[in-house]
Design a protein around this motif. Structure first.
Motif, PDB file in Angstrom:
ATOM      1  N   MET A   7      37.909 -63.576  -6.964  1.00  0.00           N
ATOM      2  CA  MET A   7      37.129 -62.562  -8.040  1.00  0.00           C
ATOM      3  C   MET A   7      37.812 -61.141  -8.224  1.00  0.00           C
ATOM      4  N   GLN A   8      37.798 -61.213  -9.453  1.00  0.00           N
ATOM      5  CA  GLN A   8      38.661 -59.923 -10.120  1.00  0.00           C
ATOM      6  C   GLN A   8      37.072 -59.197 -10.035  1.00  0.00           C
ATOM      7  N   ILE A   9      37.048 -57.752  -9.536  1.00  0.00           N
ATOM      8  CA  ILE A   9      35.978 -57.050 -10.081  1.00  0.00           C
ATOM      9  C   ILE A   9      37.098 -55.776 -10.326  1.00  0.00           C
ATOM     10  N   ILE A  10      36.462 -55.050 -11.502  1.00  0.00           N
ATOM     11  CA  ILE A  10      36.637 -53.949 -11.805  1.00  0.00           C
ATOM     12  C   ILE A  10      35.426 -52.715 -12.102  1.00  0.00           C
ATOM     13  N   MET A  11      36.026 -51.588 -11.382  1.00  0.00           N
ATOM     14  CA  MET A  11      35.063 -50.515 -11.222  1.00  0.00           C
ATOM     15  C   MET A  11      35.357 -49.298 -12.394  1.00  0.00           C
ATOM     16  N   ALA A  12      34.478 -48.363 -12.122  1.00  0.00           N
ATOM     17  CA  ALA A  12      34.661 -47.010 -12.436  1.00  0.00           C
ATOM     18  C   ALA A  12      34.133 -46.483 -11.829  1.00  0.00           C
ATOM     19  N   ILE A  13      34.948 -45.049 -11.306  1.00  0.00           N
ATOM     20  CA  ILE A  13      34.406 -44.460 -10.046  1.00  0.00           C
ATOM     21  C   ILE A  13      34.403 -43.008 -10.398  1.00  0.00           C
ATOM     22  N   LYS A  14      33.539 -41.948 -10.760  1.00  0.00           N
ATOM     23  CA  LYS A  14      33.699 -40.251 -10.280  1.00  0.00           C
ATOM     24  C   LYS A  14      34.305 -39.452  -9.746  1.00  0.00           C
ATOM     25  N   PRO A  15      35.390 -38.609 -10.155  1.00  0.00           N
ATOM     26  CA  PRO A  15      35.885 -38.123  -9.042  1.00  0.00           C
ATOM     27  C   PRO A  15      35.703 -37.938  -7.620  1.00  0.00           C
ATOM     28  N   ASN A  16      34.004 -37.622  -8.007  1.00  0.00           N
ATOM     29  CA  ASN A  16      33.383 -37.215  -6.414  1.00  0.00           C
ATOM     30  C   ASN A  16      32.846 -38.647  -5.938  1.00  0.00           C
ATOM     31  N   GLY A  17      33.294 -39.568  -6.343  1.00  0.00           N
ATOM     32  CA  GLY A  17      32.853 -41.449  -5.028  1.00  0.00           C
ATOM     33  C   GLY A  17      32.008 -41.924  -6.274  1.00  0.00           C
ATOM     34  N   GLU A  18      31.520 -41.223  -7.071  1.00  0.00           N
ATOM     35  CA  GLU A  18      30.733 -42.181  -7.829  1.00  0.00           C
ATOM     36  C   GLU A  18      31.247 -43.098  -8.417  1.00  0.00           C
ATOM     37  N   LEU A  19      29.806 -44.205  -7.696  1.00  0.00           N
ATOM     38  CA  LEU A  19      30.126 -45.989  -9.132  1.00  0.00           C
ATOM     39  C   LEU A  19      29.920 -45.606 -10.468  1.00  0.00           C
ATOM     40  N   LEU A  20      30.727 -45.352 -11.668  1.00  0.00           N
ATOM     41  CA  LEU A  20      30.026 -45.308 -12.812  1.00  0.00           C
ATOM     42  C   LEU A  20      29.034 -46.834 -13.531  1.00  0.00           C
ATOM     43  N   GLY A  21      29.945 -47.597 -12.990  1.00  0.00           N
ATOM     44  CA  GLY A  21      29.918 -49.048 -13.511  1.00  0.00           C
ATOM     45  C   GLY A  21      30.219 -50.111 -12.545  1.00  0.00           C
ATOM     46  N   VAL A  22      30.490 -51.137 -12.253  1.00  0.00           N
ATOM     47  CA  VAL A  22      30.551 -52.277 -11.851  1.00  0.00           C
ATOM     48  C   VAL A  22      30.959 -53.766 -12.419  1.00  0.00           C
ATOM     49  N   ARG A  23      31.974 -54.008 -12.654  1.00  0.00           N
ATOM     50  CA  ARG A  23      31.777 -56.370 -13.519  1.00  0.00           C
ATOM     51  C   ARG A  23      32.770 -56.799 -12.748  1.00  0.00           C
ATOM     52  N   ILE A  24      32.082 -58.010 -13.307  1.00  0.00           N
ATOM     53  CA  ILE A  24      32.940 -58.943 -12.343  1.00  0.00           C
ATOM     54  C   ILE A  24      34.026 -59.405 -13.716  1.00  0.00           C
ATOM     55  N   ILE A  25      35.452 -59.536 -13.491  1.00  0.00           N
ATOM     56  CA  ILE A  25      36.049 -60.162 -14.273  1.00  0.00           C
ATOM     57  C   ILE A  25      36.270 -61.097 -15.113  1.00  0.00           C
ATOM     58  N   SER A  26      36.739 -62.173 -13.583  1.00  0.00           N
ATOM     59  CA  SER A  26      36.279 -63.567 -13.672  1.00  0.00           C
ATOM     60  C   SER A  26      36.004 -63.991 -12.104  1.00  0.00           C
ATOM     61  N   HIS A  27      35.859 -65.217 -12.209  1.00  0.00           N
ATOM     62  CA  HIS A  27      35.641 -65.975 -10.350  1.00  0.00           C
ATOM     63  C   HIS A  27      35.176 -67.336 -10.429  1.00  0.00           C
ATOM     64  N   LYS A  28      35.207 -67.981  -9.677  1.00  0.00           N
ATOM     65  CA  LYS A  28      35.165 -69.641  -9.426  1.00  0.00           C
ATOM     66  C   LYS A  28      34.090 -69.504  -8.598  1.00  0.00           C
ATOM     67  N   GLU A  29      32.632 -68.802  -8.314  1.00  0.00           N
ATOM     68  CA  GLU A  29      31.705 -69.269  -8.073  1.00  0.00           C
ATOM     69  C   GLU A  29      30.489 -70.439  -8.676  1.00  0.00           C
ATOM     70  N   THR A  30      30.760 -70.955  -7.932  1.00  0.00           N
ATOM     71  CA  THR A  30      28.996 -72.137  -7.942  1.00  0.00           C
ATOM     72  C   THR A  30      27.957 -71.541  -8.918  1.00  0.00           C
ATOM     73  N   PRO A  31      28.129 -72.039 -10.925  1.00  0.00           N
ATOM     74  CA  PRO A  31      26.964 -72.085 -11.689  1.00  0.00           C
ATOM     75  C   PRO A  31      26.095 -72.051 -11.567  1.00  0.00           C
ATOM     76  N   GLY A  32      24.922 -71.274 -11.625  1.00  0.00           N
ATOM     77  CA  GLY A  32      24.137 -71.508 -11.313  1.00  0.00           C
ATOM     78  C   GLY A  32      23.632 -71.323 -10.699  1.00  0.00           C
ATOM     79  N   LEU A  33      24.546 -70.816  -9.344  1.00  0.00           N
ATOM     80  CA  LEU A  33      23.811 -70.768  -7.932  1.00  0.00           C
ATOM     81  C   LEU A  33      24.105 -69.597  -7.446  1.00  0.00           C
ATOM     82  N   ALA A  34      25.510 -69.025  -7.996  1.00  0.00           N
ATOM     83  CA  ALA A  34      26.035 -67.918  -7.446  1.00  0.00           C
ATOM     84  C   ALA A  34      26.759 -67.106  -8.837  1.00  0.00           C
ATOM     85  N   ASP A  35      27.241 -67.352  -9.618  1.00  0.00           N
ATOM     86  CA  ASP A  35      26.922 -66.559 -10.845  1.00  0.00           C
ATOM     87  C   ASP A  35      26.319 -65.618 -11.491  1.00  0.00           C
ATOM     88  N   LYS A  36      25.579 -65.342 -10.820  1.00  0.00           N
ATOM     89  CA  LYS A  36      24.446 -64.093 -10.478  1.00  0.00           C
ATOM     90  C   LYS A  36      25.210 -62.718 -11.273  1.00  0.00           C
TER      91      LYS A  36
END
Length: 222
Positions: A110-139
């Protein structure tokens, strides 16, 4: 007009070699010309894709530089391959970072991208790509569920070490019915990303330190 009959030479090895060499030369010239014509559009397309990916977690208002031109390679034993840290600056000062990393899921990488403030707080996270089971784990996809947004605002400070796990393992984050491994892997990857960023930041003389493209950075061992 002088004519030249090549028929007697067609069976000679040197003739066959010359013919093959000429054909290879023509094909090579065509390939070189085609590559020259398409390389820039391809590069522009890849850059646009990377910027679109970045925009999912890091708003343009956070930077006036080119984060894709200021990247650092980070390493962690808990991740698959190196992670890429992209620095966002506003008026020359570090305003945020985007971190792209790979972690092992149930179906594969799985490829993940995450944005972080200098204080260590997450601005956002997204899954770029994955091979998880459709309809079950693709949430884990934002288009399928808002689960991934539950990490917004989280940090190593406001979530305990034990809290960086799914609820089934005693942590803070929900799992999916019948698919615990996938969210567990995402939580683990994000946690490792935050640890990696924290360690890198500690090694910087100041938050405004300028770093060069592809500079080798710290390693985190889990």
């Amino acid at each position: 007009m002088i004519s030249f009959d090549i028929a007697p030479y067609r069976e000679h090895p040197w003739y066959q070699a010359l013919l093959l060499g000429g054909a290879c030369a023509v094909v090579s010239l065509l390939l070189v010309g085609g590559n020259a014509m398409t390389s820039q559009p391809i590069q522009d397309h890849l850059t646009a894709d990377k910027l679109a990916m970045l925009a999912q977690v890091l708003p343009q208002s956070y930077y006036d530089n080119d984060p894709l031109a200021e990247t650092i390679e980070l390493h962690s034993d808990a991740l698959i391959g190196p992670a890429t840290l992209m620095l966002a600056r506003k008026n020359g000062e570090l305003s945020a970072c985007a971190l792209q990393l790979s972690t092992a899921g149930w179906g594969g990488v799985m490829q993940i991208i995450m944005a972080i403030k200098p204080n260590g707080e997450l601005l956002g996270v997204r899954i770029i790509s994955h091979k998880e089971t459709p309809g079950l784990a693709d949430k884990i996809e934002r288009e399928k569920s808002d689960w991934i947004t539950s990490f917004d605002g989280k940090s190593l400070t406001n979530v305990s070490e034990k809290g960086w796990a799914v609820k089934k393992d005693g942590g803070e984050f929900d799992q999916f019915t019948g698919a615990t491994i996938t969210p567990r892997s995402v939580v683990r990857g994000i946690h490792q990303g935050l640890l990696l960023f924290q360690q890198w930041l500690k090694n910087q003389p100041s938050a405004t330190t300028h770093t060069t493209h592809n500079e080798q950075a710290v390693e985190v061992h889990s």
